[in-house]
Write an enzyme that holds these catalytic residues in place. Structure first.
Site, mmCIF file in Angstrom:
data_model
loop_
_atom_site.group_PDB
_atom_site.id
_atom_site.type_symbol
_atom_site.label_atom_id
_atom_site.label_comp_id
_atom_site.label_asym_id
_atom_site.label_seq_id
_atom_site.Cartn_x
_atom_site.Cartn_y
_atom_site.Cartn_z
ATOM 1 C CG HIS A 139 -1.928 -1.065 1.242
ATOM 2 N ND1 HIS A 139 -2.832 -1.250 0.210
ATOM 3 C CD2 HIS A 139 -2.167 -2.070 2.135
ATOM 4 C CE1 HIS A 139 -3.586 -2.312 0.480
ATOM 5 N NE2 HIS A 139 -3.195 -2.835 1.638
ATOM 6 C CG HIS A 178 -6.400 -5.085 1.964
ATOM 7 N ND1 HIS A 178 -5.848 -5.971 2.863
ATOM 8 C CD2 HIS A 178 -7.503 -4.561 2.556
ATOM 9 C CE1 HIS A 178 -6.583 -5.973 3.977
ATOM 10 N NE2 HIS A 178 -7.600 -5.136 3.813
ATOM 11 C CG ASP A 269 -4.953 -9.767 3.624
ATOM 12 O OD1 ASP A 269 -4.620 -10.332 2.557
ATOM 13 O OD2 ASP A 269 -4.636 -8.590 3.893
#
Ligand code: Q9C
Ligand code: ZN
Length: 683
Positions: A139, A178, A269
Site C-alpha cells: 500500500h 487488498h 488475508d
C-alpha cells in the site's frame, strides 16, 4: 550456469519489534505475532531446516529512493527518536499506519530482506524462496505510508532487479485481499513490470475504495495492458474462484508476457478466517497458486509476506507456500470445484478490458458485463439492531476460534506422508544413466509376477510379446505408486495404448476412484470410461470420430508447428480446468505414436499436472526421442524446465476449437466457466 536448486527462507526476529503503542481499532490487527507464529509453524512442520537460511540486511537509502521520495524517507527516519505523542501525531497523517521507535529500522530490514531474496535467486544460490517481513509494503506509495505499509518492499525489489540484473520483464502477483494501490501507482506507466492484483472490492465499498482498483484500470501510456485488476464484488470467494482467476486471467497473460522473475506480494488475508478479507480459501490453495507460478521464469520465484491477520490461517498458509516452493507433493485442493457467479462476472470483465492488449485474448469473443449480478448492489443496509464495538469484538473472537479449530482438523485431514522416493524408473533401454540423477531405478516384475498380478487385466489387450514384456516395468512402478513408496515414475513401452489400457484397469481395480489419463498421440485402444472412474483427454492431430466423445472421453485436436509452442493456451484454458474439476487421485500421462505437440508443451503438461493427485503421475512413453524422455524425467524429478521464449499465442482457429469444447463441457467440468452469457445458472 548450473540449474539452481533449493529454497531460501528469510526471517529476522527483530522485525517483531515494530508494534502499536496505543489504542487503534483499525491498526490493532497488524501484530508482531504474525511473524513469530508463521515461523514457529514452519519449525513445527520441519520446513525451516529444509530451507537455505539467508540473513536479512538493512535496505540502503539509495535502494529505498529507487521508489520513494527523499521527503518520505526523511520523515520515516525522523520517527526513530520521537516520543509516543509525536509518533501518534505523525501516524495520524496517513491512512491506517502506526509508527514505533523501531519502525524505521524494521522497515529497512523488510526492504533488505526482500532484496537479499532477490539476490539469492538471481545469483542462482537458490531457485526460489520466501521472506517473512514486517511492516508489509504494497500500500505504500512514493510519498506516503498507507495501510500498515511504510516502504514498498516488492516495488523496490522490482526496480532493484531491473537495475542490477538488467531485467526487462518482471511479474508481480499480488494475492493479498487488498488492492496494492501503491504498487499500481508506481508501475502504472511501466511496461517492464506486469502487475496483477485481485482484491475485495464490493463495487468500491471496501477499503481503499478507489475507482482505480476496478478492472478497467489497465495501465497508462506505455504501460497500457500491464496492470491487471481483478476486483471481487462479493465476500466468501474460495479455492475454485482463485484457481479460475489463475487459469482464465493471470496465467495466460503471464505466459504470453514471459517474465524473467516473478515476485509475489503474498498476503494471506485472502484466506479463510481473516477478519479483513472475509474470504473462504483454505491454506492448501496457496500451495497450488505457488506451484502454478513456479512454471514461469524458469522457476525464479520470490514470495514476500504482505497481510494476513488470522494467525492460524496465516501460518498454515505460509507453510503450504513453503512446502510448494520445496517441491513437496501438495494436498488436493478441497471444496466444490466450481467458481461462483460473481467471480465469473469479474473474470469476464477483466478479460474484456484486456482484450486489446493480449494476443491470446484477441480472438476471444469477450464482452463486458455490466451489473448483471443476481442481486444488485444496494447501498449498505443500515443495521437495525446496532451492536457495540465491544459486542462485535466478542462475536469476531468466537468466529476466529471456530476457524482455528476447523483449520487444526482440516490440516490433519489433508496432509499426508511424502513417499520416500520421488521418481522411479526401471532398467530398460532408456537406460537410467541417461536420466537425471534423482531418478531412482527400481526392479521390474518378471513374467511370472506380471501374470500372477495382472493377467485378468491384459488378456484381451496385449497381443504382442514385446508389450507383455514392457508390462513388467510399468506394473512395478504403478505398484510402488499405489503402495505410496514412490511418488511418480516413468516407463517406456513399445505400445503405449495397450500399456495405458492395462495401467488404467489395474489402478481402478486397486482402489483409485478417479484416474485422469492424458494421452498425447494416436490412441489405438480406447479404454472404457463408462463408470466415470477414468477420464481420458486425447491430444492428437487427427479428428476422432465424434460419436465416442463424452464427458469422460475428450478428444482435443491440436497440432503444433515446430518450435512454436501454442499448446500452453490449451493446457491453461482447457486441460487444467478439466483436471481440477475432476480432482483425480492418479494421473497417467502417455506419449504414443504421432505426437502432435512439441517437447516444451509436453514438459509444461507434466509440470502443471504435478499439482494434482498428490503428484502421483505415471508416465508411459512410446516415443524413443531421448530428449523427450530426459525432459519428462526432469519434470517429474522436480527440476525447473526452461521453456523461456518458447510460447506463442494460439491462432484464431485454435481459440475457436477451445471455445467449442468449453461450451460443450462447462456444465460437466465447471472450472471451465469464464463467462456468464451462455446461460450459466446461478450457484
Ligand atoms: N476504515 C495489508 O493487508 N484498513 N494492509 C483500513 C479504514 C486497512 C491492510 C480501514 C487495511 C490495511 C498489508
Ligand atoms: Zn491485505
Amino acid at each position: 550456469m548450473a540449474m539452481a536448486s533449493g529454497t531460501a527462507l528469510i526471517y529476522d526476529e527483530e522485525m517483531t519489534s515494530h508494534k502499536l503503542l496505543w489504542d487503534d481499532p483499525i491498526c490493532d490487527i497488524e501484530v508482531p505475532e504474525r511473524l513469530s507464529a508463521s515461523y514457529e509453524q514452519l519449525q513445527f512442520y520441519h520446513l525451516v531446516e529444509r530451507c537455505v537460511h539467508v540473513p536479512a540486511r538493512e535496505g540502503t537509502e539509495e535502494e529505498i529512493l529507487l521508489v520513494h521520495s527523499s521527503e518520505h524517507l526523511e520523515i520515516a527516519k525522523s520517527t526513530q527518536t520521537m516520543d509516543e505523542e509525536e509518533l501518534k501525531r505523525v501516524s495520524g497523517n496517513y491512512d491506517a499506519f502506526f509508527f514505533h521507535p523501531n519502525t524505521y529500522r524494521c522497515a529497512r530490514l523488510a526492504v533488505g530482506a526482500t532484496l537479499q531474496l532477490v539476490d539469492s535467486v538471481m545469483l542462482g544460490k537458490v531457485c526460489n524462496g520466501m521472506a517473512l517481513v514486517r511492516p508489509p509494503g504494497h500500500h505504500s506509495q512514493r510519498n506516503a505510508a498507507n495501510g500498515f505499509c511504510l516502504f514498498n518492499n516488492v516495488a523496490i525489489a522490482a526496480e532493484y532487479a531491473k537495475l542490477k540484473y538488467s531485467l526487462q520483464r518482471i511479474l508481480i502477483v499480488d494475492w493479498d485481499v487488498h488492492h496494492g494501490q501503491g504498487t499500481q501507482y508506481i508501475f502504472e506507466e511501466d511496461p517492464s513490470v506486469l502487475y496483477f492484483s485481485w482484491h475485495r472490492y464490493e463495487h468500491q465499498e471496501f477499503w481503499p475504495s478507489l475507482k482505480e482498483s476496478d478492472y478497467d484500470a489497465v495501465g497508462l501510456g506505455k504501460g497500457k495492458g500491464y496492470n491487471i485488476n481483478l476486483p471481487w464484488n462479493k465476500v466468501g470467494m474460495g479455492n475454485s474462484d482463485y484457481l479460475a482467476a489463475f487459469f482464465h486471467v493471470l496465467l495466460p497473460m503471464a505466459f504470453e508476457f514471459d517474465p524473467e522473475l516473478v515476485l509475489v506480494s503474498s498476503g494471506y488475508d485472502s484466506g479463510i478466517g481473516d477478519p479483513e478479507g472475509q474470504m473462504n480459501a483454505t491454506p492448501e490453495v496457496f500451495a497450488h497458486l505457488t506451484h502454478l507460478l513456479m512454471q514461469l521464469a524458469n522457476g525464479k520465484l520470490c514470495v514476500i509476506l504482505e497481510g494476513g491477520y488470522h494467525l492460524k490461517s496465516l501460518s498454515e498458509s505460509v507453510c503450504m507456500t513453503v512446502k510448494a516452493l520445496l517441491r513437496d507433493p501438495i494436498p488436493q485442493v478441497t471444496g466444490e470445484m466450481a467458481p461462483s457467479l460473481s467471480a465469473i462476472e469479474s473474470i469476464q470483465n477483466v478479460r474484456a478490458a484486456h482484450k486489446p492488449y493480449w494476443k491470446w485474448l484477441m480472438y476471444e469473443d469477450t464482452s463486458f458485463l455490466h451489473n448483471l449480478s443476481t442481486e444488485s448492489h444496494l447501498p449498505k443496509k443500515t443495521n437495525t439492531n446496532p451492536s457495540t464495538d465491544h459486542e462485535d469484538k466478542i462475536t469476531n473472537n468466537n468466529e476466529a476460534a471456530k476457524i482455528e479449530r476447523f483449520l487444526e482438523l482440516h490440516m490433519r485431514n489433508i496432509l499426508f506422508p511424502v513417499p520416500p522416493i520421488r521418481t522411479a524408473t526401471t532398467q530398460s533401454k532408456a537406460s537410467a544413466y541417461l536420466l537425471p540423477a534423482p531418478v531412482c531405478v527400481v526392479k521390474e516384475m518378471d513374467k511370472n509376477e506380471v501374470e500372477a498380478l495382472a493377467s485378468d487385466f491384459y488378456a484381451d489387450l496385449v497381443k504382442e510379446d514385446k508389450t507383455l514384456h514392457s508390462l513388467g516395468s510399468m506394473l512395478a512402478i504403478l505398484d510402488k505408486i499405489l503402495k505410496k513408496e514412490v511418488c511418480n515414475g516413468i516407463t517406456d513401452s513399445p505400445t503405449a495404448s495397450a500399456s495405458v489400457g492395462v495401467a488404467l484397469r489395474y489402478s481402478v481395480h486397486f482402489g483409485f476412484q478417479r484416474v485422469l489419463c492424458v494421452f498425447v498421440g494416436d490412441m489405438q485402444i480406447v479404454p472404457n470410461t463408462q463408470d466415470g472412474k477414468v477420464l481420458v483427454i486425447n491430444i492428437c492431430e487427427k479428428e476422432q470420430s465424434g460419436t465416442m466423445s463424452s464427458k469422460h472421453f475428450i478428444s482435443l485436436n491440436w497440432k503444433e508447428d515446430a518450435d512454436r509452442s501454442d499448446f500452453f493456451s490449451a493446457v491453461l484454458g482447457f486441460i487444467l480446468p478439466v483436471a481440477y474439476s475432476y480432482q483425480p487421485d492418479l494421473i497417467v500421462i502417455a506419449v504414443g505414436p504421432n505426437r502432435s505437440i512439441g517437447i516444451s508443451g509436453i514438459s509444461l503438461l507434466f509440470g502443471l499436472l504435478q499439482g494434482l493427485a498428490e503428484s502421483r503421475i505415471l508416465a508411459v512413453i512410446e516415443d524413443t526421442d531421448l530428449n523427450l524422455i530426459q525432459n519428462v524425467a526432469k519434470a517429474l524429478a522436480g527440476a525447473s524446465v526452461s521453456h523461456s521464449g518458447a510460447y506463442v499465442p494460439p491462432t484464431q482457429e485454435k481459440v475457436h476449437k477451445i471455445k467449442i469444447l468449453k461450451d460443450r463441457l462447462q456444465q460437466d467440468w465447471k472450472m471451465l466457466q469464464c463467462s456468464v452469457k451462455d446461460g450459466i445458472s446461478s450457484n
